[in-house]
Design a protein around this motif. Structure first.
Motif, mmCIF file in Angstrom:
data_model
loop_
_atom_site.group_PDB
_atom_site.id
_atom_site.type_symbol
_atom_site.label_atom_id
_atom_site.label_comp_id
_atom_site.label_asym_id
_atom_site.label_seq_id
_atom_site.Cartn_x
_atom_site.Cartn_y
_atom_site.Cartn_z
ATOM 1 N N UNK A 147 -6.461 -6.423 3.740
ATOM 2 C CA UNK A 147 -5.782 -7.408 4.585
ATOM 3 C C UNK A 147 -6.762 -8.490 5.042
ATOM 4 N N UNK A 148 -7.952 -8.079 5.413
ATOM 5 C CA UNK A 148 -8.962 -9.031 5.872
ATOM 6 C C UNK A 148 -9.398 -9.952 4.733
ATOM 7 N N UNK A 149 -9.678 -9.376 3.580
ATOM 8 C CA UNK A 149 -10.105 -10.185 2.432
ATOM 9 C C UNK A 149 -9.010 -11.120 1.946
ATOM 10 N N UNK A 150 -7.756 -10.665 1.981
ATOM 11 C CA UNK A 150 -6.631 -11.483 1.536
ATOM 12 C C UNK A 150 -6.123 -12.443 2.599
ATOM 13 N N UNK A 151 -6.635 -12.311 3.826
ATOM 14 C CA UNK A 151 -6.266 -13.163 4.951
ATOM 15 C C UNK A 151 -4.772 -13.106 5.258
ATOM 16 N N UNK A 186 0.860 -1.184 0.000
ATOM 17 C CA UNK A 186 0.000 0.000 0.000
ATOM 18 C C UNK A 186 0.890 1.226 0.000
ATOM 19 N N UNK A 187 0.264 2.393 -0.110
ATOM 20 C CA UNK A 187 0.995 3.653 -0.027
ATOM 21 C C UNK A 187 0.586 4.370 1.256
ATOM 22 N N UNK A 188 1.366 5.333 1.666
ATOM 23 C CA UNK A 188 1.085 6.080 2.897
ATOM 24 C C UNK A 188 -0.188 6.911 2.765
ATOM 25 N N UNK A 189 -0.601 7.209 1.546
ATOM 26 C CA UNK A 189 -1.780 8.037 1.323
ATOM 27 C C UNK A 189 -3.075 7.224 1.282
ATOM 28 N N UNK A 190 -2.983 5.902 1.290
ATOM 29 C CA UNK A 190 -4.190 5.067 1.237
ATOM 30 C C UNK A 190 -4.980 5.151 2.532
ATOM 31 N N UNK A 191 -6.264 4.971 2.406
ATOM 32 C CA UNK A 191 -7.161 4.968 3.555
ATOM 33 C C UNK A 191 -6.896 3.738 4.426
ATOM 34 N N UNK A 192 -6.865 3.940 5.744
ATOM 35 C CA UNK A 192 -6.677 2.814 6.664
ATOM 36 C C UNK A 192 -7.795 1.795 6.534
ATOM 37 N N UNK A 193 -9.004 2.269 6.320
ATOM 38 C CA UNK A 193 -10.148 1.363 6.168
ATOM 39 C C UNK A 193 -9.957 0.476 4.936
ATOM 40 N N UNK A 194 -9.500 1.048 3.843
ATOM 41 C CA UNK A 194 -9.266 0.282 2.612
ATOM 42 C C UNK A 194 -8.171 -0.755 2.824
ATOM 43 N N UNK A 195 -7.096 -0.357 3.472
ATOM 44 C CA UNK A 195 -5.987 -1.273 3.740
ATOM 45 C C UNK A 195 -6.450 -2.421 4.639
ATOM 46 N N UNK A 196 -7.208 -2.095 5.668
ATOM 47 C CA UNK A 196 -7.717 -3.124 6.580
ATOM 48 C C UNK A 196 -8.627 -4.104 5.843
#
Length: 173
Positions: A127-131, A114-124
């Motif tokens: 991560x959850x979907x990709x396990x 990810x990048x530092x500018x990405x939303x934390x919700x999107x990153x989470x």
């Protein structure tokens, strides 16, 4: 009743009314970026080279009390990630003969970043979907950090505690 008496009316209130919720307060969490989280971390990145042994990697995981190592080449470029889960899978495949293997034989090569500018919700969500629980942060091809699910949960819990304290202060005065 005397003629001079008049009950208070709403228009008599000169103070501006406020509301406890607004569009901005309800969407503030979705506006948080990875950089907000990285700003609160110590910035230490624990890496390992592909040619190192799993024994060396396991020692680093133990010493630093972490769950994954970023695998980098001699120039510091991201080439993979080695997690406890990767090691456990190899342990199941080669019981008693796991530690001499090279990191490159066990690491995950297709790393989600990810990048530092990405939303934390999107990153989470990713991560959850990709396990998976660890995501390197890359800016302009350069490794700049690592985000874990634990980091995100801790960050959000701290925010919720601060919000609860603010609400208590509003109530008590």
């Amino acid at each position: 009743m005397p003629e001079s008496y008049r009950p208070p009316l709403r228009k008599d209130d000169k103070e501006a009314r406020t509301s406890s919720q607004s569009v901005s307060s309800n969407t503030a969490v979705s506006d948080l970026r990875v950089q907000h989280l990285l700003d609160q971390k110590d910035g230490a990145l624990h890496t390992v080279r592909p040619q190192q042994t799993l024994h060396e990697a396991v020692e680093l995981l133990r010493v630093h009390r972490i769950g994954a190592l970023i695998v980098t080449d001699a120039n510091g470029a991201l080439v993979g990630i080695l997690s406890e889960r990767d090691i456990v899978r190899k342990l199941a495949d080669a019981p008693g003969k796991t530690l001499p293997h090279k990191v490159e034989d066990v690491m995950t090569r297709a790393v989600e970043t990810c990048t530092a500018d990405e939303s934390l919700v999107t990153v989470l969500k990713r991560m959850t979907n990709g396990r998976f629980r660890h995501m390197p942060v890359v800016e302009g091809g350069t490794l700049s950090g690592l985000v874990t699910i634990g980091d995100v949960v801790h960050f959000r819990l701290t925010q919720l505690e601060e919000e609860a304290l603010q609400i208590k202060q509003l109530i008590v005065g």
